[in-house]
Enzyme design. Structure first.
Site, PDB file in Angstrom:
ATOM      1  N   THR A 155      -5.750   1.944  -9.003  1.00 17.84           N
ATOM      2  CA  THR A 155      -4.347   2.025  -9.401  1.00 17.84           C
ATOM      3  C   THR A 155      -4.187   2.023 -10.915  1.00 17.84           C
ATOM      4  O   THR A 155      -3.198   2.547 -11.443  1.00 17.84           O
ATOM      5  CB  THR A 155      -3.563   0.853  -8.780  1.00 17.84           C
ATOM      6  OG1 THR A 155      -3.766   0.879  -7.360  1.00 17.84           O
ATOM      7  CG2 THR A 155      -2.084   0.922  -9.080  1.00 17.84           C
ATOM      8  N   TYR A 205     -15.840  -2.436  -2.387  1.00 19.09           N
ATOM      9  CA  TYR A 205     -14.662  -1.604  -2.155  1.00 19.09           C
ATOM     10  C   TYR A 205     -15.038  -0.511  -1.170  1.00 19.09           C
ATOM     11  O   TYR A 205     -15.698   0.464  -1.516  1.00 19.09           O
ATOM     12  CB  TYR A 205     -14.198  -1.028  -3.492  1.00 19.09           C
ATOM     13  CG  TYR A 205     -12.888  -0.271  -3.468  1.00 19.09           C
ATOM     14  CD1 TYR A 205     -12.053  -0.260  -2.361  1.00 19.09           C
ATOM     15  CD2 TYR A 205     -12.486   0.437  -4.597  1.00 19.09           C
ATOM     16  CE1 TYR A 205     -10.859   0.433  -2.367  1.00 19.09           C
ATOM     17  CE2 TYR A 205     -11.282   1.131  -4.625  1.00 19.09           C
ATOM     18  CZ  TYR A 205     -10.476   1.130  -3.495  1.00 19.09           C
ATOM     19  OH  TYR A 205      -9.285   1.828  -3.509  1.00 19.09           O
ATOM     20  N   LYS A 217     -12.894  -5.268  -0.298  1.00 15.32           N
ATOM     21  CA  LYS A 217     -11.577  -4.645  -0.253  1.00 15.32           C
ATOM     22  C   LYS A 217     -11.712  -3.562   0.809  1.00 15.32           C
ATOM     23  O   LYS A 217     -12.416  -2.563   0.624  1.00 15.32           O
ATOM     24  CB  LYS A 217     -11.176  -4.030  -1.591  1.00 15.32           C
ATOM     25  CG  LYS A 217      -9.800  -3.358  -1.520  1.00 15.32           C
ATOM     26  CD  LYS A 217      -9.392  -2.663  -2.795  1.00 15.32           C
ATOM     27  CE  LYS A 217      -8.033  -1.982  -2.599  1.00 15.32           C
ATOM     28  NZ  LYS A 217      -7.620  -1.194  -3.782  1.00 15.32           N
ATOM     29  N   ILE A 242      -5.273  -6.566  -1.452  1.00 17.15           N
ATOM     30  CA  ILE A 242      -5.171  -5.929  -2.765  1.00 17.15           C
ATOM     31  C   ILE A 242      -4.325  -4.687  -2.547  1.00 17.15           C
ATOM     32  O   ILE A 242      -4.793  -3.707  -1.951  1.00 17.15           O
ATOM     33  CB  ILE A 242      -6.550  -5.550  -3.338  1.00 17.15           C
ATOM     34  CG1 ILE A 242      -7.410  -6.799  -3.558  1.00 17.15           C
ATOM     35  CG2 ILE A 242      -6.393  -4.784  -4.651  1.00 17.15           C
ATOM     36  CD1 ILE A 242      -8.830  -6.495  -4.034  1.00 17.15           C
TER      37      ILE A 242
END
Length: 296
Positions: A46, A134, A162, A205
């Site tokens: 992001t 991730y 994540k 998240i």
């Protein structure tokens, strides 16, 4: 170490001259922590880290680290790439103020699942802080079985994931049923956050939390405290918000909304991303009040 609650992957605000808007970043960091977030993620997807200069990356980390130190909050820093040795060097040189490193499953190379395990074995050994893996197969083109995810969970210095699998499937259900108690699973899909929390994720998240941090902090808290009716209602009310904010590639619409609200100076993103379309911005601005109402 376990990770519980909401962690906000901050956008990187830019000025009209395409400079890092550090003051706006700091204000946004305080704002999401005021709203109930447990910590910040610096240089997550992001935050557009691949289009930042190294100096800009260091400044983003510095701003987030100062805020987290002041607020006694967790700082997760995105680090690493699809190259194992370069990633290990990056993690070994991580800012000492980081609480954990967020490292993506190798993309483009399309390694075997055994190769992914060995990649993270090297990274976890090199990292001075716990590693969060991730897992985002729609970006990496590398799906992982529940068995492989459980193998990764057992690696020394791997604290969790994540988890951004793009939906709830058989692998997701099997993994969350078997994941060790000492390993944290953080929901990374904004649209599927509620069902992942219902299945046992310890936190989240979420990019949408830049826009509505209190609503998403309440969502995570509801599922973690067993307020099932509240969690279900919040999840249902926030689903259209996630749809609207992801109508175009993240963080395009999120930044457009933040700019329209006066919370960052511009909606600008860097190429190859383009600014939000008027239609996407209008749709998101219409959906956001639902999230704000859900936080009350």
């Amino acid at each position: 170490m376990t990770f519980n609650g909401l962690y906000v992957p901050l956008v990187t605000p830019f000025t009209a001259d395409d400079e890092l808007a550090a003051d706006a970043l700091e204000a946004l960091a305080h704002e999401v922590l005021d709203a109930g977030a447990a910590g910040l993620v610096a240089l997550g997807t992001t935050g557009e880290p691949t289009t930042l200069t190294r100096d800009e990356q260091r400044r983003v980390i510095d701003v987030c680290a100062r805020v987290c130190a002041e607020r006694d909050a967790t700082l997760i820093v995105g680090a690493g790439s699809n190259a194992t040795l370069d990633s290990a060097r990056a993690l070994s040189a991580l800012d000492p103020r980081a609480t954990a490193a967020l490292a993506v499953v190798p993309y483009y190379n399309r390694p075997s699942e055994d190769g992914v395990v060995e990649h993270f074995r090297v990274l976890a050994a090199a990292s001075p802080v716990p590693v969060l893996i991730y897992h985002i197969p729609y970006r990496t083109s590398r799906t992982l079985s529940a068995e492989t995810l459980c193998r990764l969970a057992e690696l020394p210095n791997v604290a969790g994931f994540k988890y951004t699998a793009g939906g709830i499937d058989e692998t997701t259900v099997a993994f969350l049923a078997r994941v060790p108690e000492h390993v944290s699973v953080l929901a990374g899909d904004d649209l599927f956050a509620a069902p992942l929390l219902a299945l046992g994720a310890t936190g989240a998240i979420l990019a949408c939390a830049n826009v509505a941090p209190a609503a998403y902090a309440d969502l995570v808290a509801a599922w973690r405290t067993g307020a099932l009716d509240t969690g279900r209602a919040l999840g249902n009310r926030l689903a259209p918000v996630a749809d609207a904010l992801f109508a175009e590639p993240n963080p395009i619409v999120v930044k457009a909304v933040l700019a329209a609200q006066g919370r960052i100076p511009t909606p600008d993103v860097r190429l190859p991303l383009l600014p939000a379309s008027p239609e996407a911005l209008a749709g998101a601005l219409a959906a956001v009040p639902t999230a704000l109402a859900a936080a009350i």
